[in-house]
Design a protein around this motif. Structure first.
Motif, mmCIF file in Angstrom:
data_model
loop_
_atom_site.group_PDB
_atom_site.id
_atom_site.type_symbol
_atom_site.label_atom_id
_atom_site.label_comp_id
_atom_site.label_asym_id
_atom_site.label_seq_id
_atom_site.Cartn_x
_atom_site.Cartn_y
_atom_site.Cartn_z
ATOM 1 N N SER A 29 -12.433 -11.682 46.670
ATOM 2 C CA SER A 29 -11.113 -11.195 46.161
ATOM 3 C C SER A 29 -10.956 -9.848 45.360
ATOM 4 O O SER A 29 -10.310 -8.772 45.482
ATOM 5 C CB SER A 29 -10.170 -12.492 45.565
ATOM 6 O OG SER A 29 -10.009 -13.478 46.347
ATOM 7 N N ALA A 77 -14.958 -17.079 46.497
ATOM 8 C CA ALA A 77 -13.627 -16.720 46.819
ATOM 9 C C ALA A 77 -13.227 -15.617 45.881
ATOM 10 O O ALA A 77 -12.588 -14.510 46.068
ATOM 11 C CB ALA A 77 -12.886 -17.696 47.140
ATOM 12 N N SER A 78 -13.725 -15.974 44.687
ATOM 13 C CA SER A 78 -13.382 -15.033 43.483
ATOM 14 C C SER A 78 -13.838 -13.556 43.692
ATOM 15 O O SER A 78 -13.298 -12.508 43.501
ATOM 16 C CB SER A 78 -13.574 -15.575 42.046
ATOM 17 O OG SER A 78 -12.629 -16.776 41.906
ATOM 18 N N PHE A 83 -10.840 -12.385 37.689
ATOM 19 C CA PHE A 83 -11.369 -12.856 39.081
ATOM 20 C C PHE A 83 -12.712 -13.620 38.760
ATOM 21 O O PHE A 83 -13.291 -14.025 39.557
ATOM 22 C CB PHE A 83 -11.870 -11.508 39.726
ATOM 23 C CG PHE A 83 -10.712 -10.875 40.410
ATOM 24 C CD1 PHE A 83 -10.251 -11.151 41.638
ATOM 25 C CD2 PHE A 83 -10.014 -9.899 39.749
ATOM 26 C CE1 PHE A 83 -9.088 -10.698 42.162
ATOM 27 C CE2 PHE A 83 -8.852 -9.226 40.318
ATOM 28 C CZ PHE A 83 -8.541 -9.702 41.380
#
Length: 211
Positions: free
Chosen positions: A7, A3-4, A143
């Motif tokens: 993103s 997910a990081s 991130f």
């Protein structure tokens, strides 16, 4: 972790396609010398990104960000170089108008020397932009998940940004070459002058902004 990374990819993509110095430089080089010249300029810019990424992992970017004097010196040198590139581009269009160099460039006639010059402009412009280094040391760690902020993860995120930059600048090189092939010489020369003026304006703005 995934997910990081996703993103970061979205944020990096938005930052990459936002019009800035790199995009304008590649477009101006493409209008002046065609696709090969523009691609060479893009490769120079991306080589600079690799250098900044390595510097951030080694901690050199952090030293630059921490030293106000060093940051200001690099920033002002970068601004001066942009003004130089823009002014040189404008001067070349006026020389062509007077017939000093035999007329406007013809698509497909770029030389290896011209491509090397465009590569040098790309890497010089990027390395003289301290904001790139600050971008890597400030944004990348945000991130990277806690406990995964190793050099390998930082380089992975930097590699994603580099890949996006390569794709975007190559697309800009293609666009510039298409414009050069489809528009008249008179219109292309006007676009060159506009891009040169924009480069000068960017340089002046960077110099006046302060850090």
């Amino acid at each position: 972790m995934l997910a990081s990374i996703l993103s970061f990819t979205v944020v990096a993509a938005l930052l990459t396609v936002t019009p800035g110095v790199d995009t304008m430089l590649v477009l101006s080089q493409g209008l002046r010398g065609g696709r090969r010249t523009a691609v060479a300029c893009g490769l120079g810019i991306n080589t600079g990104l690799v250098c900044w990424a390595a510097a951030s992992v080694l901690g050199l970017s952090a030293l630059l960000a921490a030293s106000h004097a060093a940051y200001e010196i690099v920033r002002l040198l970068g601004a001066a170089y942009l003004v130089y590139v823009g002014a040189r581009g404008l001067l070349m269009t006026w020389r062509r108008r007077g017939g000093a160099d035999g007329g406007a460039p013809v698509p497909g006639t770029e030389t290896r020397r011209t491509a090397l010059a465009a590569y040098r402009r790309g890497i010089t412009t990027n390395l003289l932009n301290p904001k790139v280094g600050v971008f890597y040391i400030s944004l990348l760690p945000q991130f990277a998940p806690a406990g995964h902020r190793s050099a390998a993860v930082m380089m992975l995120l930097a590699g994603i940004h580099l890949t996006l930059s390569i794709v975007w600048l190559t697309a800009m090189a293609w666009l510039a070459s298409r414009v050069l092939r489809t528009l008249s010489t008179k219109v292309t020369t006007r676009l060159e002058r506009i891009s040169g003026a924009v480069m000068i304006g960017l340089g002046v703005r960077i110099a006046a902004q302060g850090s």
